[in-house]
Write a protein that holds these residues in place. Structure first.
Motif, PDB file in Angstrom:
ATOM      1  N   UNK B  50       0.882  -1.160   0.000  1.00 40.30           N
ATOM      2  CA  UNK B  50       0.000   0.000   0.000  1.00 40.30           C
ATOM      3  C   UNK B  50       0.922   1.213   0.000  1.00 40.30           C
ATOM      4  N   UNK B  51       0.621   2.161  -0.838  1.00 40.44           N
ATOM      5  CA  UNK B  51       1.483   3.327  -1.027  1.00 40.44           C
ATOM      6  C   UNK B  51       1.349   3.771  -2.467  1.00 40.44           C
ATOM      7  N   UNK B  70       1.455  -2.918   5.021  1.00 37.07           N
ATOM      8  CA  UNK B  70       2.567  -3.388   5.840  1.00 37.07           C
ATOM      9  C   UNK B  70       2.677  -4.892   5.967  1.00 37.07           C
ATOM     10  N   UNK B  71       1.640  -5.621   5.550  1.00 41.57           N
ATOM     11  CA  UNK B  71       1.636  -7.080   5.757  1.00 41.57           C
ATOM     12  C   UNK B  71       2.247  -7.824   4.568  1.00 41.57           C
ATOM     13  N   UNK B  89       8.866 -11.954  -4.596  1.00 35.93           N
ATOM     14  CA  UNK B  89       9.469 -10.742  -4.041  1.00 35.93           C
ATOM     15  C   UNK B  89       8.380  -9.763  -3.643  1.00 35.93           C
ATOM     16  N   UNK B  90       8.717  -8.898  -2.680  1.00 37.50           N
ATOM     17  CA  UNK B  90       7.792  -7.846  -2.288  1.00 37.50           C
ATOM     18  C   UNK B  90       8.384  -6.515  -2.708  1.00 37.50           C
ATOM     19  N   UNK B  91       7.502  -5.573  -2.975  1.00 35.22           N
ATOM     20  CA  UNK B  91       7.911  -4.233  -3.403  1.00 35.22           C
ATOM     21  C   UNK B  91       7.277  -3.274  -2.421  1.00 35.22           C
ATOM     22  N   UNK B  92       8.087  -2.606  -1.618  1.00 35.52           N
ATOM     23  CA  UNK B  92       7.502  -1.803  -0.542  1.00 35.52           C
ATOM     24  C   UNK B  92       8.117  -0.417  -0.445  1.00 35.52           C
ATOM     25  N   UNK B  97       6.952  -0.403   4.814  1.00 33.87           N
ATOM     26  CA  UNK B  97       7.912  -1.355   5.381  1.00 33.87           C
ATOM     27  C   UNK B  97       8.424  -0.912   6.741  1.00 33.87           C
ATOM     28  N   UNK B  98       8.714   0.382   6.904  1.00 39.64           N
ATOM     29  CA  UNK B  98       9.410   0.837   8.113  1.00 39.64           C
ATOM     30  C   UNK B  98       8.466   1.355   9.185  1.00 39.64           C
ATOM     31  N   UNK B  99       7.204   1.631   8.854  1.00 43.67           N
ATOM     32  CA  UNK B  99       6.294   2.145   9.879  1.00 43.67           C
ATOM     33  C   UNK B  99       5.293   1.073  10.274  1.00 43.67           C
ATOM     34  N   UNK B 100       4.275   0.875   9.432  1.00 46.57           N
ATOM     35  CA  UNK B 100       3.199  -0.046   9.832  1.00 46.57           C
ATOM     36  C   UNK B 100       3.630  -1.504   9.694  1.00 46.57           C
TER      37      UNK B 100
END
Lengths: 73, 245
Positions: B50-51, B70-71, B89-92, B97-100
């Motif tokens: 999400x973003x 974040x999940x 792979x994940x794309x964040x 990634x760093x907050x929620x």
């Protein structure tokens, strides 16, 4: 069989005019247009085609795949 | 056929919704180039965050799913355990990634899941209007830190990569940036190494990419990449942070 020729193809509708390509170009062959594309954004043009060596650094920097190096017909 | 340099096959022929000068477009293309070079388009499963990159599945021509905010590493863990032979792979972004998603990221790394994480760090919440993120550097003005980020009020920037480096399950960490052709090619090499390590079953790997956000930094695209070189790199030094054999 002659040597193949390549050309730089810029898709003006994809370009958003960030100018990362013009900054990356070692020979400064790219510059911003005077008019706008369909989305109302200024786009990049190959202003000095004679300088371009098709090194591909502009393609590496383009966030929108607007620049391609293709074989000349 | 002669050699040409064109849009990768894994990238769909559509216009992206990203702002001019956004790093997401570059990272999308780099990932697609790597997938084409490794010839794994048919066996890749990506998990979108999400973003700003929430619509990545509209641009990638391989299987992509979407996770709750974040999940993403948790969803990728499940997919990888069911499909151990697929490239997962994940794309964040940094808000995801760093907050929620801090818990999911750290525990996926601690379990040593055999997945790759592509972490695009621009230091703000781009999708919701440029609010302060945990990764915002000291002195940066954002929508929710109008007096700039100060360590005594808002705390220090969160260095996820250095935190992850102490976990034994994490095998490969590299931080790169998108400021020049040289650095973009280094980013591509880092992503390729991460994907190759996963295919060789070497374990958890993560690549952090320092990316510009001209819209919410209030700068032009070219000033944004200068800012990364001059200011952001001082907080987040680039290079290989951890690499196990």
């Amino acid at each position: 069989m002659g040597k193949k020729k390549y050309k730089l193809k810029i898709d003006r509708e994809r370009c958003k005019g960030c100018l990362f390509c013009a900054e990356a170009c070692p020979l400064k062959a790219l510059s911003i247009s005077d008019d706008v594309n369909g989305r109302g954004l200024k786009y990049v043009v190959l202003s000095s085609p004679e300088k371009c060596t098709k090194c591909g650094l502009c393609v590496v920097m383009c966030p929108d795949c607007a620049i391609e190096i293709v074989e000349e017909e | 056929m002669g050699k040409t340099y064109t849009r990768p096959n894994s990238m769909k022929d559509v216009l992206t919704h990203y702002c001019p000068g956004c790093g997401h477009g570059m990272v999308h293309r780099i990932i697609c180039e790597v997938i084409d070079e490794l010839d794994v388009r048919e066996t890749t499963i990506a998990v979108a965050p999400v973003g700003c990159a929430v619509l990545a599945y509209d641009y990638w021509n391989f299987d992509t799913t979407e996770a709750a905010h974040g999940r993403t590493p948790a969803v990728a863990t499940g997919i990888k355990r069911i499909h151990p032979d697929k490239l997962v792979f994940t794309y964040q972004g940094d808000g995801d990634l760093a907050a929620i998603g801090t818990a999911e990221t750290i525990h996926a790394g601690n379990r040593g899941e055999n997945i790759s994480i592509i972490f695009v760090n621009n230091g703000v919440y781009g999708m919701t209007g440029g609010q302060m993120a945990p990764t915002t550097i000291l002195g940066q003005i954002t929508a929710t830190s109008p007096y700039s980020r100060r360590s005594e009020k808002e705390g220090f920037p969160l260095k996820i990569m250095e935190m992850m480096a102490v976990l034994p399950g994490v095998t490969y960490l590299e931080r790169t940036m998108l400021t020049s052709p040289k650095e973009v090619i280094k980013t591509k090499k880092a992503i390729k190494r991460s994907f190759k390590r996963q295919l060789d079953k070497k374990g958890f790997s993560m690549v952090e990419i320092l990316s510009p956000c001209p819209t919410y930094w209030g700068l032009s695209p070219l000033e944004s990449i200068k800012r990364i070189e001059n200011e952001v790199v001082a907080t987040y030094p680039v290079g290989v942070i951890k690499e196990d054999k």
